[in-house]
Design a protein around this motif. Sequence first.
Motif, PDB file in Angstrom:
ATOM      1  N   ALA A  92       0.842  -1.195   0.000  1.00  0.00           N
ATOM      2  CA  ALA A  92       0.000   0.000   0.000  1.00  0.00           C
ATOM      3  C   ALA A  92       0.876   1.244   0.000  1.00  0.00           C
ATOM      4  N   PHE A  93       0.593   2.167  -0.907  1.00  0.00           N
ATOM      5  CA  PHE A  93       1.366   3.399  -1.004  1.00  0.00           C
ATOM      6  C   PHE A  93       0.565   4.609  -0.527  1.00  0.00           C
ATOM      7  N   ASP A  94      -0.469   4.349   0.269  1.00  0.00           N
ATOM      8  CA  ASP A  94      -1.340   5.441   0.714  1.00  0.00           C
ATOM      9  C   ASP A  94      -0.593   6.524   1.466  1.00  0.00           C
ATOM     10  N   ASN A  95       0.432   6.127   2.215  1.00  0.00           N
ATOM     11  CA  ASN A  95       1.150   7.105   3.028  1.00  0.00           C
ATOM     12  C   ASN A  95       2.515   7.461   2.453  1.00  0.00           C
ATOM     13  N   PHE A  96       2.702   7.143   1.192  1.00  0.00           N
ATOM     14  CA  PHE A  96       3.985   7.412   0.547  1.00  0.00           C
ATOM     15  C   PHE A  96       3.876   8.633  -0.350  1.00  0.00           C
ATOM     16  N   ASP A  97       4.890   9.456  -0.288  1.00  0.00           N
ATOM     17  CA  ASP A  97       5.032  10.526  -1.253  1.00  0.00           C
ATOM     18  C   ASP A  97       5.813   9.981  -2.448  1.00  0.00           C
TER      19      ASP A  97
ATOM     20  N   ASP B 138       2.800  14.813  -2.684  1.00  0.00           N
ATOM     21  CA  ASP B 138       2.611  14.147  -1.400  1.00  0.00           C
ATOM     22  C   ASP B 138       1.558  13.057  -1.493  1.00  0.00           C
ATOM     23  N   TRP B 139       1.346  12.346  -0.407  1.00  0.00           N
ATOM     24  CA  TRP B 139       0.478  11.175  -0.403  1.00  0.00           C
ATOM     25  C   TRP B 139      -0.956  11.522  -0.782  1.00  0.00           C
TER      26      TRP B 139
ATOM     27  N   ALA C 243       8.410   7.295   2.317  1.00  0.00           N
ATOM     28  CA  ALA C 243       7.468   7.491   3.417  1.00  0.00           C
ATOM     29  C   ALA C 243       7.877   8.698   4.253  1.00  0.00           C
ATOM     30  N   GLY C 244       8.978   9.323   3.881  1.00  0.00           N
ATOM     31  CA  GLY C 244       9.538  10.379   4.716  1.00  0.00           C
ATOM     32  C   GLY C 244       9.324  11.794   4.224  1.00  0.00           C
TER      33      GLY C 244
ATOM     34  N   TYR D  28      14.730   7.963  -0.642  1.00  0.00           N
ATOM     35  CA  TYR D  28      13.614   7.276  -1.277  1.00  0.00           C
ATOM     36  C   TYR D  28      13.827   5.770  -1.146  1.00  0.00           C
ATOM     37  N   GLU D  29      12.787   5.082  -0.681  1.00  0.00           N
ATOM     38  CA  GLU D  29      12.907   3.651  -0.410  1.00  0.00           C
ATOM     39  C   GLU D  29      12.757   2.792  -1.652  1.00  0.00           C
ATOM     40  N   TYR D  30      11.927   3.228  -2.570  1.00  0.00           N
ATOM     41  CA  TYR D  30      11.628   2.395  -3.734  1.00  0.00           C
ATOM     42  C   TYR D  30      11.871   3.186  -5.028  1.00  0.00           C
TER      43      TYR D  30
END
Length: 122
Positions: free
Chosen positions: A28-33, A52-53, A99-100, A109-111
């Motif tokens: 789920a990417f709901d909270n990811f920018d 943003d998310w 997520a940050g 960036y994580e992904y």
Amino acid sequence: QVTLVESGGGLVQAGGSLRLSCAASGRAFDNFDMAWFRQAPGKEREFVSGIDWSGGRTSLVGSVKGRFTISRANANTVYLQMNSLKPEDTAVYYCAATAGGVTYSERLYEYWGQGTQVTVSS
């Protein structure tokens, strides 16, 4: 497995338009920018635009303001509309998720996606 897949790149003449898409899956990417970066030949990767998310806050690097627009269809799909393209926009464009909070720093960036080539001819 989390994947980000970019599409929509290609060859276009100066002054033309392209729309890049980024499809995220695997969580789920709901909270990811989300953001778009690009890397031109012989240059470091640079931030282009972020969202943003919620889709309510966006940012653009100065060189593309007034020409590029970032948008978010849903939690997992992000677009980059590129108008009035210039030869200096030629690069591999990458989609990234964090997520940050949107940042110019790629290391936060994580992904990442694999990138899509955009070539603008003069």
